[in-house]
Design an enzyme around this catalytic site. Structure first.
Site, PDB file in Angstrom:
ATOM      1  N   CYS A  46      -1.380  -9.927   5.569  1.00  0.00           N
ATOM      2  CA  CYS A  46      -1.759  -8.992   5.321  1.00  0.00           C
ATOM      3  C   CYS A  46      -1.386  -8.336   5.934  1.00  0.00           C
ATOM      4  O   CYS A  46      -1.117  -8.573   7.405  1.00  0.00           O
ATOM      5  CB  CYS A  46      -3.489 -10.221   4.979  1.00  0.00           C
ATOM      6  SG  CYS A  46      -4.566  -8.726   5.229  1.00  0.00           S
ATOM      7  N   ASP A  89      -1.345  -7.614  -7.728  1.00  0.00           N
ATOM      8  CA  ASP A  89      -0.582  -7.788  -6.382  1.00  0.00           C
ATOM      9  C   ASP A  89       0.634  -8.714  -6.951  1.00  0.00           C
ATOM     10  O   ASP A  89       0.998  -9.492  -6.637  1.00  0.00           O
ATOM     11  CB  ASP A  89      -0.903  -8.095  -5.466  1.00  0.00           C
ATOM     12  CG  ASP A  89      -0.662  -8.418  -3.818  1.00  0.00           C
ATOM     13  OD1 ASP A  89       0.125  -8.391  -4.444  1.00  0.00           O
ATOM     14  OD2 ASP A  89      -1.498  -8.193  -3.391  1.00  0.00           O
ATOM     15  N   ARG A  92       4.821  -0.127  -1.562  1.00  0.00           N
ATOM     16  CA  ARG A  92       4.179  -0.724  -0.802  1.00  0.00           C
ATOM     17  C   ARG A  92       5.119  -0.478   0.715  1.00  0.00           C
ATOM     18  O   ARG A  92       5.578  -1.584   0.494  1.00  0.00           O
ATOM     19  CB  ARG A  92       3.024  -1.763  -0.502  1.00  0.00           C
ATOM     20  CG  ARG A  92       2.489  -1.896   0.773  1.00  0.00           C
ATOM     21  CD  ARG A  92       0.779  -2.650   0.922  1.00  0.00           C
ATOM     22  NE  ARG A  92       0.862  -3.717   1.771  1.00  0.00           N
ATOM     23  CZ  ARG A  92       0.252  -5.062   2.033  1.00  0.00           C
ATOM     24  NH1 ARG A  92      -0.772  -4.859   1.157  1.00  0.00           N
ATOM     25  NH2 ARG A  92       0.192  -5.259   3.395  1.00  0.00           N
ATOM     26  N   ASN A 130      -5.291   2.302  -0.390  1.00  0.00           N
ATOM     27  CA  ASN A 130      -6.531   1.071  -0.119  1.00  0.00           C
ATOM     28  C   ASN A 130      -7.610   0.822   0.736  1.00  0.00           C
ATOM     29  O   ASN A 130      -7.522   1.218   2.124  1.00  0.00           O
ATOM     30  CB  ASN A 130      -5.909   0.109   0.509  1.00  0.00           C
ATOM     31  CG  ASN A 130      -6.430  -1.265   0.902  1.00  0.00           C
ATOM     32  OD1 ASN A 130      -7.473  -1.722   0.912  1.00  0.00           O
ATOM     33  ND2 ASN A 130      -5.971  -2.398   2.098  1.00  0.00           N
ATOM     34  N   TRP A 131      -8.348   1.104   0.179  1.00  0.00           N
ATOM     35  CA  TRP A 131      -9.661   1.201   0.853  1.00  0.00           C
ATOM     36  C   TRP A 131     -10.014  -0.701   1.345  1.00  0.00           C
ATOM     37  O   TRP A 131     -11.236  -0.938   0.758  1.00  0.00           O
ATOM     38  CB  TRP A 131     -10.987   2.128   0.209  1.00  0.00           C
ATOM     39  CG  TRP A 131     -11.018   3.267  -0.513  1.00  0.00           C
ATOM     40  CD1 TRP A 131     -10.268   3.961  -1.656  1.00  0.00           C
ATOM     41  CD2 TRP A 131     -11.947   4.660   0.192  1.00  0.00           C
ATOM     42  NE1 TRP A 131     -10.020   5.263  -1.640  1.00  0.00           N
ATOM     43  CE2 TRP A 131     -11.408   5.500  -0.790  1.00  0.00           C
ATOM     44  CE3 TRP A 131     -13.308   4.426   0.880  1.00  0.00           C
ATOM     45  CZ2 TRP A 131     -12.314   6.819  -0.499  1.00  0.00           C
ATOM     46  CZ3 TRP A 131     -13.301   5.746   1.274  1.00  0.00           C
ATOM     47  CH2 TRP A 131     -13.095   6.335   0.311  1.00  0.00           C
ATOM     48  N   GLY A 170      -3.670 -10.460  -4.326  1.00  0.00           N
ATOM     49  CA  GLY A 170      -2.593 -11.447  -3.796  1.00  0.00           C
ATOM     50  C   GLY A 170      -3.960 -12.754  -2.329  1.00  0.00           C
ATOM     51  O   GLY A 170      -3.843 -13.336  -2.690  1.00  0.00           O
TER      52      GLY A 170
END
EC number: 4.1.3.1
Length: 429
Positions: free
Chosen positions: A191, A153, A228, A313-314, A92
């Site tokens: 974020c 997302d 998440r 999440n890298w 997103g």
């Protein structure tokens, strides 16, 4: 009369839930009868979503791990699959930044129209389908599966349970294989690496996950649902209604009425365990890359849910070299995979690749003129020769040859085929 699109009976739905290994450990807070009631008499076939979901589920269960890059455009996704990746990630953040339907540049705060991500999912699928068509008429079998699964997302759902249901439905229609949902307040969504995050109660996020699963069941698609949690960094929560959240309250209130919470790995573990029966994979958003934190999270969750799959999440928001040495970076993904982090992704890879690539070219072009572009072209030729890069032939890459095939199928004597006599045919052998 055609029987295409006829939904399963209630008994068939229940039998699938009871006997299909896909649903091992999955909890539904609704019945097969309720799913059947919501289906109507015709269920649209969602080929791309169904196929992608089945492939994605197979990959995360049978590979050491699946690594993925965030794609911003259809062509970026095509290059990822051409280069050897097996799945696509769609964030997103990137849609907000440069691919949303309002046509504006936004930060990752759910400011764009809610149907923007499904629109980009469809665009990526269209690009992959075209690449597949081109490869077939050329007899190119170097890529095993062009139409790779897309994990998309859904942010915080853009509202409540009904919004989540409709968004999951739109993702399925667009062809998404997996969808992730975060436990932030949608109206204050940020974020994961920004401040000001507000959590929703654990029970409310379970409702979101339940809505997503219900939408998938009604569509008769085995969507991969990913939960998440942002509890590692969030400092606020909307309510103290859920007793599972109360041990993390810090006793403060804000001007908006939010409750202050203690963040860190412990609330993440608590939430992950609560989400596990409702989610196929679980993702804990973190502020730094840390194998020990990942290990603690994995061991804690899997002590109670041993088959639970995880995602990682890298993030480009990490300064990787500031935290890890080269040797640790090189082994990080493999070690995460062994811990159960089966889907690993770089959320903003497309944004950084697109922006740095154009800046680098423009910087050279502003100072060296055509020399800079010719250098790029020579690197493309070398990549084509040594690594299988094909977009150096840009007319072919977007389907000129495929549409020539359509034209000559309609009229074998046509004199207006596009590639014949083109500069690409003459100069790009």
């Amino acid at each position: 009369m055609s029987t295409t699109g006829t939904p399963k009976t209630t008994a068939e739905i229940q039998q699938d839930w009871d006997t299909n290994p896909r649903w091992k450990g999955v909890t539904r807070n609704f019945t097969a009868q309720q799913v059947s009631d919501l289906q109507g008499t015709v269920v649209e076939e969602a080929t791309l979503a169904r196929r992608g979901s089945e492939i994605l589920w197979d990959l995360v269960n049978n590979e050491d791990y699946i690594n993925s890059l965030g794609a911003l455009t259809g062509n970026q996704a095509v290059q990822q699959i051409r280069a050897g990746l097996q799945a696509i990630y769609l964030s997103g953040w990137q849609v907000a930044g440069d691919a949303n339907l309002s046509g504006h540049t936004y930060p990752d705060q759910s400011l764009y129209p809610a149907n923007s991500v499904p629109s980009v999912v469809r665009r990526i699928n269209n690009a992959l389908l075209r690449a597949d068509e081109i490869a077939k008429i050329e007899g190119d079998t170097s890529v095993k599966n062009w139409v790779a699964p897309i994990v998309a997302d859904a942010e915080a759902g853009f509202g409540g349970a009904l919004n989540a249901y409709e968004l999951q439905k739109a993702m399925i229609v667009a062809g998404a294989a997996g969808v992730h949902w975060e436990d932030q307040l949608a109206s204050e969504k940020k974020c994961g690496h920004l401040g000001g995050k507000v959590l929703i109660p654990t029970q409310q996020h379970i409702r979101t996950l339940t809505s997503a699963r219900l939408a998938s069941d009604v569509a008769d698609v085995p969507s991969v649902i990913i939960a998440r949690t942002d509890a590692e960094a969030a400092t606020l929560i909307t309510s103290d209604v859920d007793e599972r959240d109360r041990e993390f309250l810090d006793g403060t209130r804000t001007a908006e009425g939010f409750f202050g919470v203690k963040n860190g790995i412990e609330p993440c573990i608590a939430r992950a365990k609560a989400y596990a029966p409702y989610a196929d994979l679980i993702w804990m958003e973190t502020g730094v890359p840390d194998l020990e934190v990942a290990k603690k999270f994995s061991e804690s969750v899997r002590s109670e849910f041993p088959d639970q799959l995880l995602a990682y999440n890298w993030s480009p928001s990490f300064n990787w070299k500031a935290h890890l040495d080269d040797a640790t970076i090189a082994k990080f993904q493999k070690e995460l995979g062994a811990m159960g982090f089966k889907f690993q992704f770089i959320t903003l890879a497309g944004f950084h690749s697109l922006n740095y690539g154009m800046f680098d070219l423009a910087h050279g072009y502003a100072r060296e003129g055509m020399t800079a572009f010719v250098d790029l072209q020579e690197r493309e030729f070398k990549a084509a020769e040594e690594r299988g890069f094909t977009a150096i032939k840009h007319q072919r890459e977007v389907g000129a040859g495929y549409f020539d095939r359509i034209a000559t199928t309609v009229d074998p004597n046509t004199s207006t085929a596009a590639l014949k006599g083109s500069t690409e045919e003459g100069q790009f052998h």
